[in-house]
Design a protein around this motif. Structure first.
Motif: not given
Length: 143
Positions: A57-79
């Motif tokens: 069996p495989v168990h995933l520990v949900e990872p922490p995700r950190a949002a970062r502010e970008l001046r020009r978010a060309t591809f959408g918000p950074m995480e």
């Protein structure tokens, strides 16, 4: 002999017998990580673990995700996810108390993300790893 030993928050001792470390964003040459990219990385890590350990069996520990502010978010918000992707094969005493520990072990493959490329240990382990619900997720097998 185990690579490392970890004591979970529940008090259960688990032994690490196999570990694969990888850079979370290996191959990212341009751009920056987004939620969609991270969702793919996490899902891919779980699928790879299932292929590498098809009978466990495989168990995933949900990872922490950190949002970062970008001046020009060309591809959408950074995480961002933690920089090291870990896949570990752990064993322990049987979950079922009726089974003899001489003849049986419990096992579980765990996928988690951590900040540094180091082995978990009794002294230092990722908090997410310490919270693995072993009794619900692990499988007892005969050795």
């Amino acid at each position: 002999m185990a690579l490392a030993q970890v004591v979970l928050g529940s008090g259960r001792s688990i032994q690490l017998s196999g570990l694969r470390l990888a850079e979370t964003y290996d191959g990212l040459l341009m751009g920056y990580p987004t939620r969609e990219m991270n969702d793919g990385i996490v899902a891919g890590a779980v699928e790879r673990a299932k292929k590498d350990y098809p009978s466990a069996p495989v168990h995933l520990v949900e990872p922490p995700r950190a949002a970062r502010e970008l001046r020009r978010a060309t591809f959408g918000p950074m995480e961002e996810l933690p920089r090291v992707l870990c896949t570990g094969f752990f064993i322990s005493e049987p979950v079922d108390p009726a089974l003899e520990s001489v003849l049986h072990v419990s096992r579980l493959v765990v996928v988690w993300f951590q900040a540094e490329s180091e082995l978990p240990s009794l002294e230092r382990a990722d908090p997410g790893l310490l919270g693995v619900p072993w009794e619900k997720q692990a499988e007892d097998v005969k050795v």
